[in-house]
Scaffold this active site. Structure first.
Site, PDB file in Angstrom:
ATOM      1  N   HIS A 369       0.797  -1.218   0.000  1.00  0.00           N
ATOM      2  CA  HIS A 369       0.000   0.000   0.000  1.00  0.00           C
ATOM      3  C   HIS A 369       0.831   1.270   0.000  1.00  0.00           C
ATOM      4  O   HIS A 369       0.433   2.284  -0.570  1.00  0.00           O
ATOM      5  CB  HIS A 369      -1.045  -0.060   1.107  1.00  0.00           C
ATOM      6  CG  HIS A 369      -2.144  -0.993   0.718  1.00  0.00           C
ATOM      7  ND1 HIS A 369      -2.094  -2.335   0.999  1.00  0.00           N
ATOM      8  CD2 HIS A 369      -3.250  -0.799  -0.034  1.00  0.00           C
ATOM      9  CE1 HIS A 369      -3.152  -2.917   0.460  1.00  0.00           C
ATOM     10  NE2 HIS A 369      -3.873  -2.007  -0.163  1.00  0.00           N
ATOM     11  N   ARG A 476     -10.257   4.581  -0.587  1.00  0.00           N
ATOM     12  CA  ARG A 476      -9.761   3.637   0.428  1.00  0.00           C
ATOM     13  C   ARG A 476      -9.977   4.257   1.806  1.00  0.00           C
ATOM     14  O   ARG A 476      -9.120   4.994   2.291  1.00  0.00           O
ATOM     15  CB  ARG A 476      -8.283   3.343   0.200  1.00  0.00           C
ATOM     16  CG  ARG A 476      -7.979   2.516  -1.041  1.00  0.00           C
ATOM     17  CD  ARG A 476      -6.492   2.154  -1.122  1.00  0.00           C
ATOM     18  NE  ARG A 476      -6.224   1.112  -2.091  1.00  0.00           N
ATOM     19  CZ  ARG A 476      -5.828   1.322  -3.350  1.00  0.00           C
ATOM     20  NH1 ARG A 476      -5.663   2.542  -3.794  1.00  0.00           N
ATOM     21  NH2 ARG A 476      -5.597   0.297  -4.153  1.00  0.00           N
ATOM     22  N   ARG A 512     -15.264   2.396  -0.260  1.00  0.00           N
ATOM     23  CA  ARG A 512     -15.099   1.010   0.161  1.00  0.00           C
ATOM     24  C   ARG A 512     -15.178   0.949   1.678  1.00  0.00           C
ATOM     25  O   ARG A 512     -14.587   1.788   2.363  1.00  0.00           O
ATOM     26  CB  ARG A 512     -13.740   0.505  -0.305  1.00  0.00           C
ATOM     27  CG  ARG A 512     -13.437  -0.882   0.205  1.00  0.00           C
ATOM     28  CD  ARG A 512     -12.228  -1.456  -0.471  1.00  0.00           C
ATOM     29  NE  ARG A 512     -10.997  -0.840   0.000  1.00  0.00           N
ATOM     30  CZ  ARG A 512      -9.803  -1.151  -0.493  1.00  0.00           C
ATOM     31  NH1 ARG A 512      -9.691  -2.032  -1.467  1.00  0.00           N
ATOM     32  NH2 ARG A 512      -8.723  -0.582  -0.027  1.00  0.00           N
ATOM     33  N   GLU A 610     -11.879 -10.050  -5.585  1.00  0.00           N
ATOM     34  CA  GLU A 610     -10.456 -10.025  -5.238  1.00  0.00           C
ATOM     35  C   GLU A 610      -9.906 -11.405  -4.935  1.00  0.00           C
ATOM     36  O   GLU A 610      -8.706 -11.585  -4.825  1.00  0.00           O
ATOM     37  CB  GLU A 610     -10.215  -9.145  -4.006  1.00  0.00           C
ATOM     38  CG  GLU A 610     -10.729  -7.733  -4.159  1.00  0.00           C
ATOM     39  CD  GLU A 610     -10.245  -6.834  -3.040  1.00  0.00           C
ATOM     40  OE1 GLU A 610      -9.161  -6.272  -3.170  1.00  0.00           O
ATOM     41  OE2 GLU A 610     -10.960  -6.732  -2.021  1.00  0.00           O
ATOM     42  N   ASN A 633      -5.175  -6.161  -7.735  1.00  0.00           N
ATOM     43  CA  ASN A 633      -3.947  -6.332  -6.933  1.00  0.00           C
ATOM     44  C   ASN A 633      -4.052  -7.589  -6.083  1.00  0.00           C
ATOM     45  O   ASN A 633      -3.152  -8.419  -6.053  1.00  0.00           O
ATOM     46  CB  ASN A 633      -3.727  -5.141  -6.001  1.00  0.00           C
ATOM     47  CG  ASN A 633      -3.750  -3.819  -6.735  1.00  0.00           C
ATOM     48  OD1 ASN A 633      -3.455  -3.774  -7.916  1.00  0.00           O
ATOM     49  ND2 ASN A 633      -4.119  -2.762  -6.039  1.00  0.00           N
ATOM     50  N   ASP A 634      -5.162  -7.687  -5.375  1.00  0.00           N
ATOM     51  CA  ASP A 634      -5.339  -8.883  -4.553  1.00  0.00           C
ATOM     52  C   ASP A 634      -5.651 -10.097  -5.407  1.00  0.00           C
ATOM     53  O   ASP A 634      -5.151 -11.187  -5.151  1.00  0.00           O
ATOM     54  CB  ASP A 634      -6.453  -8.662  -3.516  1.00  0.00           C
ATOM     55  CG  ASP A 634      -5.924  -7.946  -2.292  1.00  0.00           C
ATOM     56  OD1 ASP A 634      -4.870  -8.373  -1.775  1.00  0.00           O
ATOM     57  OD2 ASP A 634      -6.535  -6.962  -1.856  1.00  0.00           O
ATOM     58  N   ARG A 644       1.768 -10.078  -2.410  1.00  0.00           N
ATOM     59  CA  ARG A 644       1.991  -8.813  -3.117  1.00  0.00           C
ATOM     60  C   ARG A 644       3.000  -7.926  -2.406  1.00  0.00           C
ATOM     61  O   ARG A 644       3.438  -6.903  -2.938  1.00  0.00           O
ATOM     62  CB  ARG A 644       0.653  -8.058  -3.276  1.00  0.00           C
ATOM     63  CG  ARG A 644       0.035  -7.658  -1.962  1.00  0.00           C
ATOM     64  CD  ARG A 644      -1.406  -7.176  -2.113  1.00  0.00           C
ATOM     65  NE  ARG A 644      -1.524  -5.752  -2.345  1.00  0.00           N
ATOM     66  CZ  ARG A 644      -2.685  -5.090  -2.381  1.00  0.00           C
ATOM     67  NH1 ARG A 644      -3.828  -5.759  -2.226  1.00  0.00           N
ATOM     68  NH2 ARG A 644      -2.730  -3.808  -2.587  1.00  0.00           N
ATOM     69  N   CYS A 681     -10.515  -1.525 -10.335  1.00  0.00           N
ATOM     70  CA  CYS A 681      -9.850  -0.474  -9.563  1.00  0.00           C
ATOM     71  C   CYS A 681      -8.486  -0.910  -9.057  1.00  0.00           C
ATOM     72  O   CYS A 681      -7.922  -0.304  -8.164  1.00  0.00           O
ATOM     73  CB  CYS A 681     -10.736  -0.011  -8.407  1.00  0.00           C
ATOM     74  SG  CYS A 681     -11.195  -1.334  -7.294  1.00  0.00           S
TER      75      CYS A 681
HETATM   76  C1  PEP Z   1      -7.003  -4.440  -5.085  1.00  0.00           C
HETATM   77  O1  PEP Z   1      -6.790  -5.372  -4.320  1.00  0.00           O
HETATM   78  O2  PEP Z   1      -6.774  -4.490  -6.311  1.00  0.00           O
HETATM   79  C2  PEP Z   1      -7.545  -3.170  -4.567  1.00  0.00           C
HETATM   80  C3  PEP Z   1      -7.950  -2.244  -5.390  1.00  0.00           C
HETATM   81  O3  PEP Z   1      -7.548  -3.001  -3.222  1.00  0.00           O
HETATM   82  P1  PEP Z   1      -6.257  -2.719  -2.329  1.00  0.00           P
HETATM   83  O4  PEP Z   1      -5.095  -2.482  -3.248  1.00  0.00           O
HETATM   84  O5  PEP Z   1      -6.545  -1.550  -1.475  1.00  0.00           O
HETATM   85  O6  PEP Z   1      -6.123  -3.993  -1.549  1.00  0.00           O
HETATM   86 MG    MG Z   2      -7.618  -5.317  -2.293  1.00  0.00          MG
END
Ligand code: PEP
Ligand code: MG
Length: 766
Positions: A369, A476, A512, A610, A633-634, A644, A681
């Site tokens: 993050h 977020r 979210r 996710e 991302n997740d 990650r 996203c």
């Molecule tokens: C993701 O997981 O792609 C996402 C947008 O949420 P975060 O990166 O905050 O986990």
């Molecule tokens: Mg996520």
């Protein structure tokens, strides 16, 4: 002692040795003792000379160390290296590859066992034991050496990498001649920065204290003495108050602590270091950690225990020193590069925004993050530079190359000039992008692609509006939660949500619900787990704490009163019942508020996809909600089983892995079958090549960090939807993420969008 404990002890001791030479010396001494051989030596491969050089030995002539070397084609050592396999011989001199090294005096030794030292698939060197007798080392000895070598490889690689950065305290005057040395990490936010290092120190964390020249030695000495006296006082107070409840031997421990702090012990040494020019905190770190290492390596369990006492005393003194110095006074130059052991979003505030030009983190990876935040503010960032000796870099000049993930320490004028040229090119591209602000994101065949933004930091809102964002696809909410000391109240949340909604109205704002856990911790709500990414995170936490969830939803709903541009989104959803339960809570909050007289409307509610479980139920979810948004991302981390946040496997975290692309295509198709909008996203949407693929898959909204929005817009305006679709079908026939990545780059170049791929970088194959 069992072999396992011998092994552990050697690794532990070696891992705390201060530099490469002491690492190597310790290894050969300890192995020679443990295996009772006459000789133990280490040859390290020198890539510039393309030779294996004898770097340390116990048993061979010391004069040969550093002088004798072998080419990979020479000797048994060369063969071990080339084959990357052990060679175990009863009599080395009979082996056809034997190459007699006269200077070493090795002619007396017959038995030979050589094992390769391999780190990240490459051979760093060869570890050798030799004996006078004619005998083969037995299997367990060979296994012991292989095990040890595998564990020591990482430590040797680290020591080699850090070896070139000296520890002198006068960085300005003691610039090392070795130039253009670089450390490699993960490219996390693109761009290049040149600046002076500021090290972020964590409160009372000795390991993160940098060396700094003492500006006024007397003042540093005084500060140290005051802090020391304060700790002594604390110990005496505790000791007195416990006097009657403790046994005499327990009571005696306090005297031991006081003695440890004596001038003859810690204090004297620390003062000597201060007089030698280090500031008090740096001197404290040096001395305390050296002592901790010493105690840790002792045989005696009682003495080993003292290591943690010394560390604790050190932390206490540091606490007082930091308190008297006030909040970390960062002396930053106009161009500062912030380096942290573990970069957190909150640390970005340590250096004033207009002076912060680059970021480096020893741990973490590209989708951590902190890295996401860095991208959204557009600061070149390298994460996961695991070998960086960051405590020695305060005040030094470095180059951060956020394209290739390199950090150059003490760059030469020539390299600086080459990178300045890259920065000039970047500015030219930025100027071109500036002109796109008011133009639509429309393909050459007239397809209109809505581009939204991801937000979290206060500064994101203005930046997003400036760049022409058409909505917020992901706010977020955990970020404002992170920079506080306890959960914000409904009223406080209401205010921060209201400002987002107002700034964007009438455009939609997707909030979210709290997504903590994984690598996002709240200081006041710690979650300790072995597998945090498979643990209690996202919706799992908030459904277990309806009081937190309800307050948050109420605050969101109240904030949207009269604006009605709110969308609520649920993170980390895995099962249908979670969605049902969350919906019930939202309905309940809505009902409560309406009963209380608020004029709130039911917002759109959506789920994030996710986790793989959500992929396979996406139609079912789509029927229950108003929209679906993919958190790539997740999703990437869970499909590929790659953390990650872990720099060790960062090379395996491939957003363009064919399995990920198939999943993304499937989600878009299935959701559309239910007639529900589908958006994305995750960071993939912020990559121009990725954005084209997602558009072709049928994603109806791309949400990304504001900083990248103009780049994505330029890419979309440069293609037709038909061309993007043929690109997608071509890419879906490829098997390899890297091949796909290359192909995307090449396509952008063909489309005349070469400026969106990374520039040609100095010192790199293009
Ligand atoms: C993701 O997981 O792609 C996402 C947008 O949420 P975060 O990166 O905050 O986990
Ligand atoms: Mg996520």
């Amino acid at each position: 002692m069992s072999m396992l404990s011998v092994l552990r002890k050697i690794v532990q001791e070696v891992s705390t040795a201060p530099d490469l030479d002491s690492v190597l010396d310790l290894i050969v001494r300890r192995i020679q003792q443990a295996m009772k051989t006459q000789v133990c030596s280490i040859f390290l491969f020198d890539p510039t000379r393309q030779r294996y050089v004898l770097r340390a030995s116990q048993g061979l002539n010391q004069e040969a160390v550093g002088k004798v070397s072998l080419s990979p084609a020479e000797g048994i050592v060369g063969q071990v290296g080339q084959r990357a396999e052990p060679i175990n011989l009863e009599d080395a001199s009979r082996h056809p590859a034997f190459h007699y090294l006269k200077a070493t005096g090795e002619e007396r030794f017959h038995a030979f066992l050589g094992v390769p030292i391999i780190h990240h698939r490459s051979v760093l060197g060869v570890l050798v034991v030799q004996q006078i007798e004619h005998r083969r080392f037995d299997e367990s000895e060979e296994a012991f050496m292989v095990t040890l070598s595998a564990q020591l490889a990482g430590i040797i690689a680290h020591a080699e990498a850090t070896g070139s950065v000296n520890s002198e305290q006068q960085p300005q005057t003691q610039v090392k001649p070795q130039r253009d040395r670089h450390f490699t990490g993960v490219a996390a936010a693109s761009g290049v920065a040149i600046g002076t290092v500021v090290v972020a120190t964590l409160a009372a964390e000795l390991e993160t204290v940098p060396d700094k020249p003492a500006k006024d030695v007397q003042q540093e000495l005084d500060a140290f003495r005051v802090a020391l006296e304060a700790v002594r006082d604390d110990i005496r107070t505790v000791s007195n108050s416990l006097a009657r409840r403790l046994r005499s031997d327990e009571q005696a421990l306090f005297d031991v602590y006081l003695r440890m702090l004596d001038d003859q012990a810690l204090a004297g040494e620390i003062e000597a270091r201060i007089k030698a020019g280090n500031w008090a905190q740096g001197a404290l770190r040096e001395v305390v950690l050296a002592q901790v290492r010493q105690f840790n390596s002792m045989e005696d369990a009682y003495l080993r225990e003292r290591a943690s006492d010394i560390r604790d005393l050190g932390r206490r003194i540091l606490g007082y020193l930091q308190e008297s110095a006030g909040p970390q006074e960062v002396e930053c130059s106009e161009e500062s590069i912030l380096i942290a052991d573990e970069l957190s979003p909150a640390m970005l505030g340590l250096v004033p925004e207009d002076k912060l030009v680059g970021l480096v983190s020893v741990s973490g990876s590209g989708t951590s993050h902190a890295a996401i935040m860095a991208r959204s503010v557009g600061i070149p960032t390298v994460m996961g530079v695991v070998d960086l000796p960051f405590t020695r870099l305060e005040g030094r000049q470095v180059i951060v190359d956020g394209y290739s993930g390199r950090v150059y320490v003490n760059p030469s004028e020539q390299l600086l000039e080459a990178f300045r040229e890259v920065m000039r090119e970047e500015r030219a591209v930025a100027a071109e992008l500036e002109g796109l602000k008011d133009l639509p994101a429309e393909t050459t065949d007239g397809y209109r692609m809505p581009l939204w933004v991801n937000t979290g930091l206060v500064a994101d809102v203005t930046r997003s509006l400036q760049r022409g964002a058409e909505g917020i696809g992901l706010y977020r909410t955990e970020i404002p939660f992170m920079i506080r000391d306890f959960f914000p109240s409904e009223q406080e949340q209401l205010q921060s949500y209201r400002s987002q909604l107002e700034a964007f109205a009438p455009r939609p704002v997707t909030m979210r619900t709290l997504d903590i856990g994984g690598d996002k911790a709240l200081p006041y709500f710690p979650i300790e787990e072995d597998n945090p990414f498979l643990g209690w995170r996202g919706i799992r936490v908030t459904l277990d704490h309806p009081e937190i969830f309800l307050v948050q939803v109420r605050a969101m709903l109240r904030a949207s009163e009269g604006l009605n541009n709110l969308r609520i989104m649920l993170p980390m959803v895995t099962s249908v019942h979670e969605v049902e339960e969350a919906m019930r809570q939202i309905d309940r909050a809505l009902q409560e508020l309406q009963d209380e007289g608020y004029k709130v409307q039911r917002p759109m509610v959506g789920v994030m996809v996710e986790v793989p479980a959500a992929v396979y139920q996406v139609r079912r979810f789509a029927r229950m909600v108003d929209f679906v948004s993919v958190g790539s991302n997740d999703l990437t981390q869970y499909i590929l089983a790659v953390d990650r946040n872990n720099p060790r496997v960062a090379g395996l975290y491939a957003a363009y892995h064919p399995a990920v692309l198939r999943a993304l295509q499937y989600i878009a198709r299935e959701t559309r079958k239910e007639g529900k909008p589908v958006s994305i996203c995750g960071e993939m949407a912020a990559d121009p090549g990725g954005a084209l693929l997602l558009m072709a898959m049928g994603y109806e909204v791309l949400s990304m960090n504001a900083n990248n929005l103009p780049r994505v817009k330029l890419a979309i305006r440069g293609v037709s939807l038909a061309r993007a679709q043929s690109l997608l079908s071509r890419v879906l026939r490829m098997d390899d993420a890297e091949e796909i990545h290359q192909y995307l780059r090449q396509t952008l170049k063909q489309l005349g969008l070469g400026q969106l791929t990374r520039p040609r970088l100095p010192n790199q194959p293009s």
